[in-house]
Design a protein around this motif. Structure first.
Motif, PDB file in Angstrom:
ATOM      1  N   ILE A 145       7.871   1.152  -0.905  1.00 14.03           N
ATOM      2  CA  ILE A 145       7.568   0.636  -2.236  1.00 14.03           C
ATOM      3  C   ILE A 145       7.760   1.765  -3.248  1.00 14.03           C
ATOM      4  CG2 ILE A 145       5.819  -0.470  -3.680  1.00 14.03           C
ATOM      5  CD1 ILE A 145       4.448  -1.368  -1.035  1.00 14.03           C
ATOM      6  N   PHE A 146       8.561   1.483  -4.293  1.00 16.56           N
ATOM      7  CA  PHE A 146       8.948   2.497  -5.271  1.00 16.56           C
ATOM      8  C   PHE A 146       8.578   2.080  -6.693  1.00 16.56           C
ATOM      9  CE2 PHE A 146      11.901   2.726  -1.764  1.00 16.56           C
ATOM     10  CZ  PHE A 146      12.028   4.074  -1.518  1.00 16.56           C
ATOM     11  N   SER A 147       8.390   3.066  -7.562  1.00 23.45           N
ATOM     12  CA  SER A 147       8.267   2.808  -8.994  1.00 23.45           C
ATOM     13  C   SER A 147       9.670   2.530  -9.545  1.00 23.45           C
ATOM     14  CB  SER A 147       7.670   4.024  -9.712  1.00 23.45           C
ATOM     15  OG  SER A 147       8.612   5.088  -9.726  1.00 23.45           O
ATOM     16  N   GLU A 148       9.741   2.096 -10.787  1.00 20.51           N
ATOM     17  CA  GLU A 148      11.049   1.857 -11.415  1.00 20.51           C
ATOM     18  C   GLU A 148      11.890   3.125 -11.470  1.00 20.51           C
ATOM     19  OE1 GLU A 148      11.539  -1.128 -14.841  1.00 20.51           O
ATOM     20  OE2 GLU A 148       9.414  -0.542 -14.946  1.00 20.51           O
ATOM     21  N   ARG A 149      11.258   4.277 -11.587  1.00 17.89           N
ATOM     22  CA  ARG A 149      11.994   5.548 -11.652  1.00 17.89           C
ATOM     23  C   ARG A 149      12.392   6.073 -10.281  1.00 17.89           C
ATOM     24  NH1 ARG A 149      10.399  10.197 -13.991  1.00 17.89           N
ATOM     25  NH2 ARG A 149       8.396  10.098 -12.944  1.00 17.89           N
ATOM     26  N   GLY A 150      11.965   5.392  -9.205  1.00 19.70           N
ATOM     27  CA  GLY A 150      12.363   5.787  -7.866  1.00 19.70           C
ATOM     28  C   GLY A 150      11.339   6.612  -7.107  1.00 19.70           C
ATOM     29  N   GLN A 151      10.133   6.825  -7.657  1.00 18.84           N
ATOM     30  CA  GLN A 151       9.103   7.556  -6.919  1.00 18.84           C
ATOM     31  C   GLN A 151       8.568   6.661  -5.806  1.00 18.84           C
ATOM     32  OE1 GLN A 151       5.267   8.263  -8.748  1.00 18.84           O
ATOM     33  NE2 GLN A 151       4.748   9.850  -7.278  1.00 18.84           N
ATOM     34  N   LEU A 152       8.506   7.196  -4.583  1.00 17.01           N
ATOM     35  CA  LEU A 152       7.911   6.462  -3.464  1.00 17.01           C
ATOM     36  C   LEU A 152       6.414   6.338  -3.720  1.00 17.01           C
ATOM     37  CD1 LEU A 152       8.354   5.207  -0.636  1.00 17.01           C
ATOM     38  CD2 LEU A 152       7.769   7.454   0.305  1.00 17.01           C
ATOM     39  N   LEU A 153       5.929   5.101  -3.796  1.00 15.57           N
ATOM     40  CA  LEU A 153       4.509   4.843  -4.051  1.00 15.57           C
ATOM     41  C   LEU A 153       3.739   4.575  -2.774  1.00 15.57           C
ATOM     42  CD1 LEU A 153       4.869   2.487  -7.150  1.00 15.57           C
ATOM     43  CD2 LEU A 153       4.392   4.953  -7.136  1.00 15.57           C
ATOM     44  N   ALA A 154       4.418   3.955  -1.784  1.00 17.61           N
ATOM     45  CA  ALA A 154       3.730   3.620  -0.537  1.00 17.61           C
ATOM     46  C   ALA A 154       4.746   3.258   0.537  1.00 17.61           C
ATOM     47  CB  ALA A 154       2.771   2.454  -0.756  1.00 17.61           C
ATOM     48  N   THR A 155       4.313   3.396   1.776  1.00 17.71           N
ATOM     49  CA  THR A 155       5.048   2.857   2.916  1.00 17.71           C
ATOM     50  C   THR A 155       4.092   1.899   3.613  1.00 17.71           C
ATOM     51  OG1 THR A 155       4.363   4.593   4.457  1.00 17.71           O
ATOM     52  CG2 THR A 155       6.376   4.986   3.200  1.00 17.71           C
ATOM     53  N   ALA A 156       4.650   0.874   4.217  1.00 22.54           N
ATOM     54  CA  ALA A 156       3.824  -0.129   4.879  1.00 22.54           C
ATOM     55  C   ALA A 156       4.508  -0.599   6.152  1.00 22.54           C
ATOM     56  CB  ALA A 156       3.596  -1.315   3.948  1.00 22.54           C
ATOM     57  N   SER A 157       3.728  -1.117   7.073  1.00 22.18           N
ATOM     58  CA  SER A 157       4.280  -1.732   8.274  1.00 22.18           C
ATOM     59  C   SER A 157       3.414  -2.925   8.623  1.00 22.18           C
ATOM     60  CB  SER A 157       4.330  -0.733   9.434  1.00 22.18           C
ATOM     61  OG  SER A 157       3.030  -0.307   9.776  1.00 22.18           O
ATOM     62  N   GLN A 158       4.017  -3.874   9.336  1.00 20.75           N
ATOM     63  CA  GLN A 158       3.281  -5.086   9.673  1.00 20.75           C
ATOM     64  C   GLN A 158       3.895  -5.720  10.909  1.00 20.75           C
ATOM     65  OE1 GLN A 158       3.021  -7.831   6.412  1.00 20.75           O
ATOM     66  NE2 GLN A 158       1.443  -9.041   7.370  1.00 20.75           N
ATOM     67  N   SER A 159       3.052  -6.363  11.709  1.00 19.95           N
ATOM     68  CA  SER A 159       3.455  -7.202  12.824  1.00 19.95           C
ATOM     69  C   SER A 159       2.739  -8.525  12.658  1.00 19.95           C
ATOM     70  CB  SER A 159       3.056  -6.579  14.167  1.00 19.95           C
ATOM     71  OG  SER A 159       3.709  -5.368  14.368  1.00 19.95           O
ATOM     72  N   GLY A 160       3.367  -9.596  13.155  1.00 19.74           N
ATOM     73  CA  GLY A 160       2.713 -10.884  13.013  1.00 19.74           C
ATOM     74  C   GLY A 160       3.395 -11.973  13.802  1.00 19.74           C
ATOM     75  N   LEU A 161       2.766 -13.124  13.801  1.00 16.65           N
ATOM     76  CA  LEU A 161       3.296 -14.310  14.471  1.00 16.65           C
ATOM     77  C   LEU A 161       4.167 -15.079  13.496  1.00 16.65           C
ATOM     78  CD1 LEU A 161      -0.027 -15.578  16.086  1.00 16.65           C
ATOM     79  CD2 LEU A 161       1.745 -14.181  17.164  1.00 16.65           C
ATOM     80  N   VAL A 162       5.391 -15.383  13.893  1.00 20.78           N
ATOM     81  CA  VAL A 162       6.279 -16.183  13.065  1.00 20.78           C
ATOM     82  C   VAL A 162       5.867 -17.648  13.217  1.00 20.78           C
ATOM     83  CG1 VAL A 162       8.660 -16.897  12.639  1.00 20.78           C
ATOM     84  CG2 VAL A 162       8.170 -14.545  13.310  1.00 20.78           C
ATOM     85  N   THR A 163       5.730 -18.341  12.095  1.00 24.43           N
ATOM     86  CA  THR A 163       5.379 -19.755  12.133  1.00 24.43           C
ATOM     87  C   THR A 163       6.524 -20.567  11.542  1.00 24.43           C
ATOM     88  OG1 THR A 163       4.287 -19.627   9.973  1.00 24.43           O
ATOM     89  CG2 THR A 163       2.904 -19.280  11.916  1.00 24.43           C
ATOM     90  N   LEU A 164       6.816 -21.687  12.173  1.00 26.04           N
ATOM     91  CA  LEU A 164       7.844 -22.602  11.678  1.00 26.04           C
ATOM     92  C   LEU A 164       7.155 -23.890  11.262  1.00 26.04           C
ATOM     93  CD1 LEU A 164      10.546 -22.059  14.429  1.00 26.04           C
ATOM     94  CD2 LEU A 164      10.426 -20.999  12.168  1.00 26.04           C
ATOM     95  N   PRO A 165       7.445 -24.370  10.046  1.00 28.17           N
ATOM     96  CA  PRO A 165       6.791 -25.609   9.600  1.00 28.17           C
ATOM     97  C   PRO A 165       7.224 -26.788  10.466  1.00 28.17           C
ATOM     98  CG  PRO A 165       8.404 -24.867   7.979  1.00 28.17           C
ATOM     99  CD  PRO A 165       8.357 -23.842   9.058  1.00 28.17           C
ATOM    100  N   LYS A 166       6.306 -27.710  10.649  1.00 23.38           N
ATOM    101  CA  LYS A 166       6.625 -28.919  11.415  1.00 23.38           C
ATOM    102  C   LYS A 166       7.531 -29.811  10.567  1.00 23.38           C
ATOM    103  CE  LYS A 166       2.479 -28.498  13.905  1.00 23.38           C
ATOM    104  NZ  LYS A 166       1.790 -28.694  14.961  1.00 23.38           N
ATOM    105  N   ALA A 167       8.464 -30.445  11.197  1.00 24.84           N
ATOM    106  CA  ALA A 167       9.445 -31.280  10.492  1.00 24.84           C
ATOM    107  C   ALA A 167       8.831 -32.447   9.797  1.00 24.84           C
ATOM    108  CB  ALA A 167      10.501 -31.778  11.460  1.00 24.84           C
TER     109      ALA A 167
END
Length: 167
Positions: A145-167
């Motif tokens: 995640i960066f500011s408009e000027r390009g400064q790194l503001l944060a790094t993030a990571s995530q894991s999760g369960l993928v969900t698919l909507p029912k038809a």
């Protein structure tokens, strides 16, 4: 009620500063479009009153190969602090799923981490998301995640369960 039936939450944090040895940044550059020339993100869902109605989000580069680069801002309800805003938008990492697999999909977070590196304020914030893999219905990804000027503001990571909507 047994212990297993109670809600479980584990939070950890580290706050404060140390003597500076200088600022360094080694993140890779990605070509992107400025926010005023970018298109809105096609969200899987946008319910009335949903957070999507508060945030303005625009694609900054064409999605592909698990990557999504987007701009975000809060034009109507600014966050109380930059760190709160960074934590909020870091949770948008799963939005790359439906654009990457080219079908409607959502996610339920298993874990997410954010490491705040800067506090520069800017109207727009640039998020560079990279899905690492989806295996057996579980996704893993990261975001810078960066500011408009390009400064790194944060790094993030995530894991999760993928969900698919029912038809």
């Amino acid at each position: 009620m047994t212990y297993a039936e109670e809600p479980q939450v584990r939070l950890s944090g580290s706050f404060g500063t140390r003597h500076s040895i200088g600022d360094y940044q080694w993140t890779q550059d990605v070509a992107f479009t400025p926010p005023n020339k970018s298109d809105d993100i096609p969200f899987v869902r946008a319910d009335p009153g949903d957070l999507h109605t508060v945030l303005e989000m625009r694609l900054a580069a064409p999605p592909g190969d698990g990557r999504m680069v987007f701009w975000v801002r809060t034009p109507s309800q600014p966050m109380a602090s930059p760190s709160q805003f960074l934590a909020l938008i870091a949770d948008y990492l799963p939005e790359a799923i439906h654009l990457s697999i080219e079908r409607r999909a959502g996610a339920i977070s298993l874990d997410n981490s954010i490491r705040v590196t800067g506090q520069e304020l800017s109207e727009w914030t640039l998020c560079m998301t990279q899905l690492e893999a989806i295996q057996n219905g579980i996704f893993h990804g990261r975001m810078n995640i960066f500011s408009e000027r390009g400064q790194l503001l944060a790094t993030a990571s995530q894991s999760g369960l993928v969900t698919l909507p029912k038809a």
